[in-house]
Design a protein around this motif. Structure first.
Motif: not given
Length: 306
Positions: A225-233, A246-247, A273-280, A285-291
């Motif tokens: 699934l390739i999904h829009d995740a423009t923003l963090s919560k 949101t992610a 500069d940092d996608v960590t907030p989205l990834l974390e 919630v869901f383990g197998n995820v990549i930004v």
């Protein structure tokens, strides 16, 4: 081969590291683009995808960051001598969009472009797979897409065939291809030695959207699934206002749908500069995820070969 190449992963505006939206699928050598933001042709050159085998472009919606790469791409392909027709699919009035494209730049194209209007629920049948059209929820009319392969022939039971006296060779192939074999006065049926049909692969591309039932249902048991995740919560209100996801919301949807892998894309420039907030927040919630990152490539194996 079933490979997904992320040519553009930015949300709305390009950054120094991310181009605007464009995702390419290479299925058995056939190329398909899902959205085509500005600069996509250069990204294709960098990724060495080639252009000749591009059969179709699927537009999710008509915001500029998803379509501005099309004029340059089609003129480059024409300049390089392309003669094969190109199909461009999208929401209502895509045929008018194609008519305007064809007139841009006083440049006579050497190949035909066909614009095909789509609605949610449409299915485009191709050789060995189908494209399912999904209604999504964005600030303008929008669509998502699911590429669903046909079921594959079941596994051939070599040992069982030999027990039935079938010699290795052409008769194996006949049985595996669904043909009945007569052997020493006996009838050997394909189902005697071939297992149940096996599922093909399924990937879903959401385009820009709020989490919605259409994507959820289309994503049931998807391989990717390739999904829009423009923003963090922490930007939830803005995500709702701008009709993005949101992610965390993308991860919740992936979990409910039972997808095997989630890739987050359409990343806001605030995370340059940092996608960590989205990834974390997604991983919580869901383990197998990549930004997604520009130029990232993902192979999609068959479900029974993971």
């Amino acid at each position: 081969m079933f490979r997904v190449i992320f040519l553009g992963t930015a949300g709305s505006l390009p950054t120094k590291d991310r181009n605007t939206s464009a995702t390419m699928v290479n299925r058995e050598g056939e190329l398909m683009l899902f959205d085509c933001g500005e600069g996509t042709q250069q990204q294709m050159m960098r990724a060495k995808t080639g252009m000749k085998a591009l059969s179709s472009i699927f537009i999710s919606h008509f915001h500029a960051d998803h379509i501005l790469g099309i004029p340059g791409l089609i003129q480059t392909m024409s300049f390089h001598g392309r003669t094969e027709p190109l199909k461009i699919y999208g929401p209502h009035r895509v045929h008018e969009f194609v008519r305007i494209l064809s007139a841009l730049g006083y440049y006579k194209l050497r190949f035909e472009i066909e614009g095909i209007d789509l609605e949610a629920g449409d299915i485009i049948k191709r050789d060995g797979y189908s494209i399912h059209v999904i209604g999504t929820e964005h600030s303008v009319p929008s669509l998502g897409y699911a590429l669903v392969e046909d079921k594959r022939t079941g596994k051939f039971n070599r040992e069982k065939a030999m027990e039935l006296g079938v010699p290795p060779g052409p008769l194996f192939s006949k049985l595996h291809n669904g043909e009945v074999v007569e052997l020493d006065g006996r009838t050997i049926l394909p189902e005697d030695v071939v297992g149940d049909a096996r599922p093909g692969r399924k990937i879903v591309y959401s385009g820009d959207t709020r989490p919605c039932s259409g994507i959820l249902e289309a994503s049931r048991d998807a391989d990717l699934l390739i999904h829009d995740a423009t923003l963090s919560k922490d930007q939830q209100e803005w995500a709702i206002e701008s009709m993005h996801t949101t992610a965390e919301e993308a991860a919740l949807l992936a979990k409910e749908a039972g997808v095997k892998q989630l890739i987050l894309t359409h990343i806001s420039s605030r995370y340059s500069d940092d996608v960590t907030p989205l990834l974390e927040e997604a991983k919580a919630v869901f383990g197998n995820v990549i930004v997604a990152e520009d130029m990232m490539e993902i192979e999609v194996p068959y479900p029974d070969k993971k």
